[in-house]
Design a protein around this motif. Structure first.
Motif, PDB file in Angstrom:
ATOM      1  N   THR A   1      18.081  48.491  17.299  1.00 36.76           N
ATOM      2  CA  THR A   1      18.490  50.170  17.294  1.00 36.76           C
ATOM      3  C   THR A   1      17.220  50.515  16.071  1.00 36.76           C
ATOM      4  N   PHE A   2      16.727  49.311  15.747  1.00 37.75           N
ATOM      5  CA  PHE A   2      15.541  50.310  15.557  1.00 37.75           C
ATOM      6  C   PHE A   2      13.857  49.179  16.300  1.00 37.75           C
ATOM      7  N   ASP A   3      14.110  49.284  17.366  1.00 36.39           N
ATOM      8  CA  ASP A   3      12.668  48.593  18.209  1.00 36.39           C
ATOM      9  C   ASP A   3      13.790  49.207  20.010  1.00 36.39           C
ATOM     10  N   ASP A   4      14.066  49.686  20.210  1.00 37.82           N
ATOM     11  CA  ASP A   4      14.563  49.677  22.041  1.00 37.82           C
ATOM     12  C   ASP A   4      13.551  49.124  22.806  1.00 37.82           C
ATOM     13  N   LYS A   5      11.746  48.887  22.675  1.00 37.78           N
ATOM     14  CA  LYS A   5      11.563  47.784  23.927  1.00 37.78           C
ATOM     15  C   LYS A   5      12.226  47.184  24.258  1.00 37.78           C
ATOM     16  N   HIS A   6      13.467  46.308  22.697  1.00 39.43           N
ATOM     17  CA  HIS A   6      13.972  44.888  22.921  1.00 39.43           C
ATOM     18  C   HIS A   6      15.876  45.075  23.357  1.00 39.43           C
ATOM     19  N   VAL A   7      16.062  44.636  23.823  1.00 39.72           N
ATOM     20  CA  VAL A   7      17.533  44.212  24.080  1.00 39.72           C
ATOM     21  C   VAL A   7      18.107  43.115  23.923  1.00 39.72           C
ATOM     22  N   VAL A   8      19.242  42.968  22.901  1.00 38.39           N
ATOM     23  CA  VAL A   8      20.170  41.262  22.178  1.00 38.39           C
ATOM     24  C   VAL A   8      20.227  39.997  23.305  1.00 38.39           C
ATOM     25  N   TYR A   9      19.918  39.214  23.053  1.00 33.77           N
ATOM     26  CA  TYR A   9      19.649  37.765  23.576  1.00 33.77           C
ATOM     27  C   TYR A   9      21.148  38.014  24.111  1.00 33.77           C
ATOM     28  N   VAL A  10      21.604  37.646  25.145  1.00 31.25           N
ATOM     29  CA  VAL A  10      22.663  37.626  25.775  1.00 31.25           C
ATOM     30  C   VAL A  10      24.218  37.276  24.992  1.00 31.25           C
ATOM     31  N   TRP A  11      23.233  35.799  24.992  1.00 33.44           N
ATOM     32  CA  TRP A  11      24.378  34.563  23.818  1.00 33.44           C
ATOM     33  C   TRP A  11      24.957  35.135  22.704  1.00 33.44           C
ATOM     34  N   LEU A  12      23.463  35.901  22.133  1.00 33.79           N
ATOM     35  CA  LEU A  12      24.087  36.605  20.211  1.00 33.79           C
ATOM     36  C   LEU A  12      25.175  37.410  21.090  1.00 33.79           C
ATOM     37  N   ASP A  13      24.933  38.369  22.115  1.00 33.83           N
ATOM     38  CA  ASP A  13      25.943  38.986  21.642  1.00 33.83           C
ATOM     39  C   ASP A  13      27.466  38.812  22.691  1.00 33.83           C
ATOM     40  N   ALA A  14      27.460  38.161  23.374  1.00 34.09           N
ATOM     41  CA  ALA A  14      28.606  37.580  23.734  1.00 34.09           C
ATOM     42  C   ALA A  14      29.068  36.580  22.765  1.00 34.09           C
ATOM     43  N   LEU A  15      28.927  35.720  22.094  1.00 33.78           N
ATOM     44  CA  LEU A  15      29.514  35.341  21.079  1.00 33.78           C
ATOM     45  C   LEU A  15      30.000  35.985  19.796  1.00 33.78           C
ATOM     46  N   ALA A  16      29.248  37.087  20.062  1.00 35.45           N
ATOM     47  CA  ALA A  16      30.101  38.337  18.753  1.00 35.45           C
ATOM     48  C   ALA A  16      31.549  38.423  19.430  1.00 35.45           C
ATOM     49  N   ASN A  17      32.059  38.464  20.662  1.00 31.82           N
ATOM     50  CA  ASN A  17      33.499  39.369  20.708  1.00 31.82           C
ATOM     51  C   ASN A  17      34.730  38.334  20.118  1.00 31.82           C
ATOM     52  N   TYR A  18      34.389  37.201  19.787  1.00 30.00           N
ATOM     53  CA  TYR A  18      35.530  36.695  18.596  1.00 30.00           C
ATOM     54  C   TYR A  18      35.790  37.526  17.658  1.00 30.00           C
ATOM     55  N   ILE A  19      34.622  38.381  17.243  1.00 30.11           N
ATOM     56  CA  ILE A  19      35.200  38.679  16.129  1.00 30.11           C
ATOM     57  C   ILE A  19      35.566  40.813  15.876  1.00 30.11           C
ATOM     58  N   THR A  20      34.445  40.647  17.194  1.00 30.92           N
ATOM     59  CA  THR A  20      34.253  42.511  17.790  1.00 30.92           C
ATOM     60  C   THR A  20      35.618  42.821  17.913  1.00 30.92           C
ATOM     61  N   ALA A  21      36.747  41.541  18.875  1.00 35.18           N
ATOM     62  CA  ALA A  21      37.756  42.282  18.973  1.00 35.18           C
ATOM     63  C   ALA A  21      38.884  42.480  18.486  1.00 35.18           C
ATOM     64  N   LEU A  22      38.576  42.153  17.151  1.00 30.74           N
ATOM     65  CA  LEU A  22      39.776  42.275  16.051  1.00 30.74           C
ATOM     66  C   LEU A  22      39.176  43.066  15.295  1.00 30.74           C
ATOM     67  N   GLY A  23      38.120  43.926  15.352  1.00 32.81           N
ATOM     68  CA  GLY A  23      37.607  44.666  14.883  1.00 32.81           C
ATOM     69  C   GLY A  23      36.312  44.362  13.636  1.00 32.81           C
ATOM     70  N   TYR A  24      36.556  43.245  13.602  1.00 30.94           N
ATOM     71  CA  TYR A  24      35.312  43.609  12.610  1.00 30.94           C
ATOM     72  C   TYR A  24      33.652  44.179  12.726  1.00 30.94           C
ATOM     73  N   ASP A  25      33.524  44.575  11.454  1.00 30.01           N
ATOM     74  CA  ASP A  25      32.321  45.174  11.344  1.00 30.01           C
ATOM     75  C   ASP A  25      31.726  44.849  10.287  1.00 30.01           C
ATOM     76  N   ILE A  26      30.252  45.120  10.278  1.00 30.79           N
ATOM     77  CA  ILE A  26      29.263  44.930   9.403  1.00 30.79           C
ATOM     78  C   ILE A  26      30.105  45.223   7.607  1.00 30.79           C
ATOM     79  N   ASP A  27      30.617  47.051   7.762  1.00 32.80           N
ATOM     80  CA  ASP A  27      31.025  47.002   6.278  1.00 32.80           C
ATOM     81  C   ASP A  27      32.522  47.398   6.364  1.00 32.80           C
ATOM     82  N   GLU A  28      32.876  46.906   7.498  1.00 42.15           N
ATOM     83  CA  GLU A  28      34.811  46.951   7.330  1.00 42.15           C
ATOM     84  C   GLU A  28      35.187  45.708   8.656  1.00 42.15           C
ATOM     85  N   GLN A  29      36.538  45.520   7.881  1.00 43.66           N
ATOM     86  CA  GLN A  29      37.152  44.149   8.967  1.00 43.66           C
ATOM     87  C   GLN A  29      38.961  44.539   9.035  1.00 43.66           C
TER      88      GLN A  29
END
Length: 645
Positions: A218-246
């Motif tokens: 978000t703060f540097d649009d030349k960059h995209v997140v490395y796919v493994w950081l992106d993919a691994l996060a699915n285990y918590i994002t699928a449960l509705g996790y976000d930084i400020d809310e669980q």
């Protein structure tokens, strides 16, 4: 066995580059079996699977296909989900990493890491494996190839953000020491600790700028997140996790009880993922289980080797439950499994058609014949009754223990050991003799014991072959199907009438089916060959040094015979003068053994050994390719072993 504890189980999300083969599909079948078992014993289960849809590889493939990456992954993700559904997997959620909520949370995670100093900007220069989406150091690369998949790596230099892995290395090492069950099997844990943690963790590149198909930083649009950081996060994002809310699901199910993954991605799940979680201040998963691979015979399954088998094609030929059962019963706990059409048919006929299917049909048919389909009441115990009941009790206890420790194939073996004992029980008690002798009470006891054993088997087999289990229960016409009901022998009520008798598995004619498969494979190869360019088009030039690396030597064929069940292959014995070798050659359509014995041919003598149809081949015979194969023969005066230049 009341137990309302939560159980959160996940697969690795499938990479949406190509249709998954049976080795990929095994993982979701295994995970489904474990999820179904846990539900049986009373757990509150959440089973997650899905697709990993970003990265350079997908961007490249989509470009080749002439479509945008999102259109491409929509198609592949749909195909993956269709196969998961076909295989009757009972997942609770199917996540895609292109889902809006997942994308937003990954961006928030990246921002948090950056703000707390875990991420910094620098420049990456090193080796990158595009198929595996993995970075490697100079010392990790083997002869210019990826140390994990063996494919060529590319030299990459670009601006990137890095994660300070070393900051958390000691904390992770301590966690692994304090939680010996965290990584299983044990051999995998030793590999991770010795090869990565003790060797010292390098900071991880977590963004890319050389392509665009990924989650933007978000703060540097030349960059995209490395796919493994992106993919691994699915285990918590699928449960509705976000930084400020669980989310509610996150609060209920996290941490995961087990991540079921392939052994090839263990590093990402046992080093990167725990460290990301530590940086977020979140609990770590209780276990990461790295399962082995399915090999085609003794070779790794891959498209480049032409030995890929797909689950949907197997299911069309053998049925879904047969595919599920083969996968679950053939994969060892820690070592690689093997899959061939011959093995599938053998296990199908032996276990499913004979030990299970024939037992059920015979027992129900005798109940129909001798008692008008009414389930008889058992009388006193005698003869081998106690042994059969003991076998049932053992199967229940051992399969429970084995499923809880992820020894799935061993659990299946315990259940089928019980079924084999039941078949032996028929031979020992000879119900037809009892009927002829008018021993109705004893006959009723024998048939009741068989029907009760079958009921127990149906309950225990439900996680493995669900539809078959349901069919058995339907034929028994019973509603006593809880896991609690198999803890003691005698749950099947007497006096009820059995349902319609159906054949569970028709025996397979191995020769006929193998011939059909070979014809289909020949048609596929012919279709693929028709799409290829002529051999003389776009030839890649090589230097003299490349040619000299190929060692061509004169060899005499001293023995030759067909390879069983392989129409194209001949097994040759060749004499190089200084040694003899065995060679498997695909020339059987154009040459008979008698055409070759005594002939001198050109042998590629320094070719890496290969295994074809289970036979080791130590070289290759030089021949022209095309609709007709023509072997290159040398003069009989050519000295054996002489090098051809």
């Amino acid at each position: 066995m009341e137990n309302k504890e939560k159980f959160y189980i996940t697969t690795a999300i499938a990479y949406s580059s190509r249709k998954p083969h049976i080795g990929n599909t095994y993982e979701v079948i295994m995970t489904d079996a474990l999820a179904r078992f846990k539900r049986q014993i009373g757990c509150d289960v959440f089973f997650l699977t899905g697709t990993d849809e970003h990265g350079q590889k997908i961007e490249d493939i989509a470009k080749e296909a002439g479509v945008d990456p999102k259109t491409y992954v929509d198609g592949v993700a749909g195909e993956i989900r269709q196969i998961w559904d076909l295989m009757n997997t009972s997942y609770d959620k199917f996540i895609r990493t292109t889902d809006e909520e997942h994308v937003k949370t990954v961006q928030h995670m990246f921002e948090k890491f950056y703000k707390q100093g875990d991420i910094y900007k620098s420049e990456y220069e090193g080796w990158y494996c595009v198929p595996d989406e993995s970075f490697f150091t100079e010392t990790q690369v083997v002869d210019g190839k990826c140390p994990e998949c063996g494919r060529p790596v590319v030299r990459t230099k670009e601006e990137a953000y890095f994660f300070r892995m070393s900051k958390y290395a000691d904390q992770l090492m301590q966690y692994i020491e304090d939680h010996p069950e965290f990584i299983e099997p044990e051999s995998r844990k030793k590999e991770m600790v010795n090869n990565f943690l003790k060797a010292g963790l390098q900071d991880l590149c977590v963004s890319r700028t050389s392509f665009k198909w990924g989650i933007p930083v978000t703060f540097d649009d030349k960059h995209v997140v490395y796919v493994w950081l992106d993919a691994l996060a699915n285990y918590i994002t699928a449960l509705g996790y976000d930084i400020d809310e669980q989310g509610e699901l996150y609060q209920k199910y996290w941490p995961a009880d087990v991540h079921i993954i392939g052994k090839d991605i263990l590093r990402f799940h046992t080093i990167y993922w725990p460290i990301f979680l530590m940086a977020l201040g979140l609990p770590l998963p209780k276990k990461v289980f790295g399962h082995p691979w399915f090999n085609f015979g003794s070779d790794k399954m891959s498209k480049s080797r032409g030995n890929v088998i797909y689950a949907d094609e197997l299911a069309a030929r053998f049925g879904v439950d047969a595919v599920r059962y083969y996968c679950l019963s053939e994969m060892p706990y820690a070592s690689d499994g093997s899959i061939t059409y011959e093995n599938i048919i053998t296990r199908y006929n032996s276990d499913l058609a004979n030990n299970l299917g024939n037992l059920v049909k015979r027992s129900l048919a005798m109940t129909e014949k001798y008692f008008g389909g009414v389930i008889p009441a058992p009388a006193g115990e005698e003869g081998p009754d106690a042994e059969l009941k003991a076998a049932v009790k053992t199967a229940v206890a051992k399969s429970y223990e084995l499923m809880n420790t992820y020894h799935v194939a061993d659990a299946a073996e315990e259940i089928f050991s019980m079924l084999r004992r039941a078949n032996k029980y028929i031979d020992e008690t000879t119900p037809w003799v009892l009927a002829n002798e008018g021993k109705t009470e004893r006959l009723g006891t024998v048939l009741y014991n068989l029907l009760e054993t079958i009921r127990v088997a149906a309950v225990l087999l439900n996680p493995f072959i669900t539809k078959t289990s349901e069919s058995i229960i339907e034929q028994l016409a019973t509603d006593v199907t809880s896991y609690e009901s198999v803890q003691s022998f005698g749950g099947l009520a007497s006096g009820g009438k059995i349902g319609e008798i159906k054949t569970l598995f028709e025996r397979i004619d191995e020769k006929k089916v193998l011939e059909e498969i070979e014809k289909e494979n020949e048609a596929k190869r012919a279709a693929a060959a028709a799409k290829e360019k002529p051999a003389d088009a776009n030839v890649n030039e090589i230097g003299i040094e490349d040619f000299m690396n190929v060692e061509l030597r004169a060899a005499k064929i001293i023995a030759c015979e067909p390879v069983p069940k392989a129409k194209k292959l001949l097994k040759l014995r060749v004499d190089l003068g200084y040694e003899q070798r065995q060679v498997v050659s695909g020339i059987a359509k154009d040459y008979k053994p008698e055409d070759l014995i005594g002939k001198t041919v050109v042998l590629v003598a320094n070719l890496k050994k290969a295994t074809l149809c289970g036979i080791e081949s130590e070289g290759m015979i030089l021949a022209s390719g095309g609709e007709k194969v023509r072997v290159v023969f040398l003069s009989e005066e050519t000295p054996l072993g002489e090098r051809i230049r």
